[in-house]
Scaffold this motif. Structure first.
Motif, PDB file in Angstrom:
ATOM      1  N   VAL A  77       0.698  -0.923  -0.330  1.00 19.88           N
ATOM      2  CA  VAL A  77      -0.164  -0.074   0.028  1.00 19.88           C
ATOM      3  C   VAL A  77       1.470   1.205  -0.121  1.00 19.88           C
ATOM      4  CG1 VAL A  77      -1.635   1.193   1.303  1.00 19.88           C
ATOM      5  CG2 VAL A  77      -2.235  -1.179   1.094  1.00 19.88           C
ATOM      6  N   ARG A  78       1.784   1.340   0.581  1.00 17.93           N
ATOM      7  CA  ARG A  78       2.603   2.370   0.856  1.00 17.93           C
ATOM      8  C   ARG A  78       3.382   2.592  -0.058  1.00 17.93           C
ATOM      9  NH1 ARG A  78       8.087   2.657   0.996  1.00 17.93           N
ATOM     10  NH2 ARG A  78       8.348   0.415   1.911  1.00 17.93           N
ATOM     11  N   GLU A  87       1.176   1.860   7.196  1.00 20.62           N
ATOM     12  CA  GLU A  87       2.451   2.473   6.729  1.00 20.62           C
ATOM     13  C   GLU A  87       2.626   3.426   6.447  1.00 20.62           C
ATOM     14  OE1 GLU A  87       6.247   0.012   5.661  1.00 20.62           O
ATOM     15  OE2 GLU A  87       5.466  -1.618   6.449  1.00 20.62           O
ATOM     16  N   LEU A  88       1.431   4.110   6.086  1.00 19.82           N
ATOM     17  CA  LEU A  88       0.775   5.548   5.661  1.00 19.82           C
ATOM     18  C   LEU A  88       1.388   6.849   6.412  1.00 19.82           C
ATOM     19  CD1 LEU A  88      -2.129   4.844   3.180  1.00 19.82           C
ATOM     20  CD2 LEU A  88       0.491   4.924   2.108  1.00 19.82           C
ATOM     21  N   GLU A  89       1.850   7.691   6.265  1.00 23.94           N
ATOM     22  CA  GLU A  89       2.444   8.989   6.774  1.00 23.94           C
ATOM     23  C   GLU A  89       0.061   9.903   7.078  1.00 23.94           C
ATOM     24  OE1 GLU A  89       5.457  11.381   7.129  1.00 23.94           O
ATOM     25  OE2 GLU A  89       6.757   9.532   6.612  1.00 23.94           O
ATOM     26  N   ILE A  90      -0.024   9.778   7.232  1.00 28.97           N
ATOM     27  CA  ILE A  90      -1.275  10.210   7.229  1.00 28.97           C
ATOM     28  C   ILE A  90      -1.402  11.893   8.353  1.00 28.97           C
ATOM     29  CG2 ILE A  90      -4.128   9.930   7.445  1.00 28.97           C
ATOM     30  CD1 ILE A  90      -3.635   6.749   6.945  1.00 28.97           C
ATOM     31  N   ALA A 147      -3.456   0.292   6.576  1.00 33.23           N
ATOM     32  CA  ALA A 147      -2.990   1.828   6.294  1.00 33.23           C
ATOM     33  C   ALA A 147      -1.766   1.868   6.844  1.00 33.23           C
ATOM     34  CB  ALA A 147      -4.096   2.495   6.493  1.00 33.23           C
ATOM     35  N   SER A 207       0.724   0.698  -8.394  1.00 33.88           N
ATOM     36  CA  SER A 207       0.928   1.903  -8.624  1.00 33.88           C
ATOM     37  C   SER A 207       0.626   2.587 -10.096  1.00 33.88           C
ATOM     38  CB  SER A 207       2.047   2.363  -8.152  1.00 33.88           C
ATOM     39  OG  SER A 207       3.270   1.504  -8.538  1.00 33.88           O
ATOM     40  N   PHE A 231       0.721   3.947  -2.888  1.00 34.38           N
ATOM     41  CA  PHE A 231      -0.025   5.001  -2.311  1.00 34.38           C
ATOM     42  C   PHE A 231       0.694   6.433  -2.584  1.00 34.38           C
ATOM     43  CE2 PHE A 231      -2.955   2.245  -2.630  1.00 34.38           C
ATOM     44  CZ  PHE A 231      -3.854   1.648  -3.741  1.00 34.38           C
ATOM     45  N   ALA A 232       1.822   5.679  -1.860  1.00 33.12           N
ATOM     46  CA  ALA A 232       2.455   7.357  -1.296  1.00 33.12           C
ATOM     47  C   ALA A 232       4.669   7.078  -2.369  1.00 33.12           C
ATOM     48  CB  ALA A 232       2.992   6.854  -0.046  1.00 33.12           C
ATOM     49  N   GLU A 233       4.510   6.236  -3.107  1.00 32.29           N
ATOM     50  CA  GLU A 233       5.748   6.934  -3.570  1.00 32.29           C
ATOM     51  C   GLU A 233       5.258   6.232  -4.837  1.00 32.29           C
ATOM     52  OE1 GLU A 233       7.988   3.005  -2.497  1.00 32.29           O
ATOM     53  OE2 GLU A 233       8.238   3.236  -1.088  1.00 32.29           O
TER      54      GLU A 233
END
Length: 130
Positions: free
Chosen positions: A92-93, A127-130, A125, A107, A96-98
């Motif tokens: 997920v990281r 490992e995501l920074e929210i 979620a 991705s 959606f974050a890379e």
């Protein structure tokens, strides 16, 4: 029509999808970041001309597969990812974050004409920074 074999079934499905745009694409995601039967670094990730392709099975059941291409998936005005489980958090990281990468097929899919929505449970979620 998997009984035809992956190549022939993909050819038939490719023809059936001609001129079709899906209104909604609902995707899950595997712990390796795969979507549909599009696995990390698979040759089919780069397919731009076809709408459906044969895909090698990487998980059980190891049977012939046919999958839609990224071009078909991203053409939908609404793409929704529904992902649950801590075992998918790292993927997920990456998804959606890379930056987009063939290492994480999820991705690579974002709606080109509308909106992409990601629905995650707390485990997915984490490992995501929210």
């Amino acid at each position: 029509r998997g009984e035809l074999g992956a190549e022939r079934a993909a050819d038939e499905y490719n023809e059936e999808l001609e001129g079709v745009t899906l209104d909604l694409v609902l995707l899950g995601m595997g712990a390796d970041g795969h979507i549909a039967s599009l696995y990390p670094h698979a040759p089919g990730l780069a397919e731009g001309a076809r709408r459906a392709i044969p895909a090698e099975a990487k998980l059980e059941p190891l049977v012939d597969r046919v999958t839609m291409t990224i071009a078909v998936l991203e053409a939908a005005p609404l793409v929704v990812f529904l992902v649950a489980g801590a075992e998918r958090a790292e993927a997920v990281r990456r998804a959606f974050a890379e930056p987009p990468s063939a290492a994480t097929p999820a991705s690579l899919v974002r709606s080109k004409s509308g909106e992409t929505i990601v629905i995650l449970d707390p485990g997915a979620a984490q490992e995501l920074e929210i």
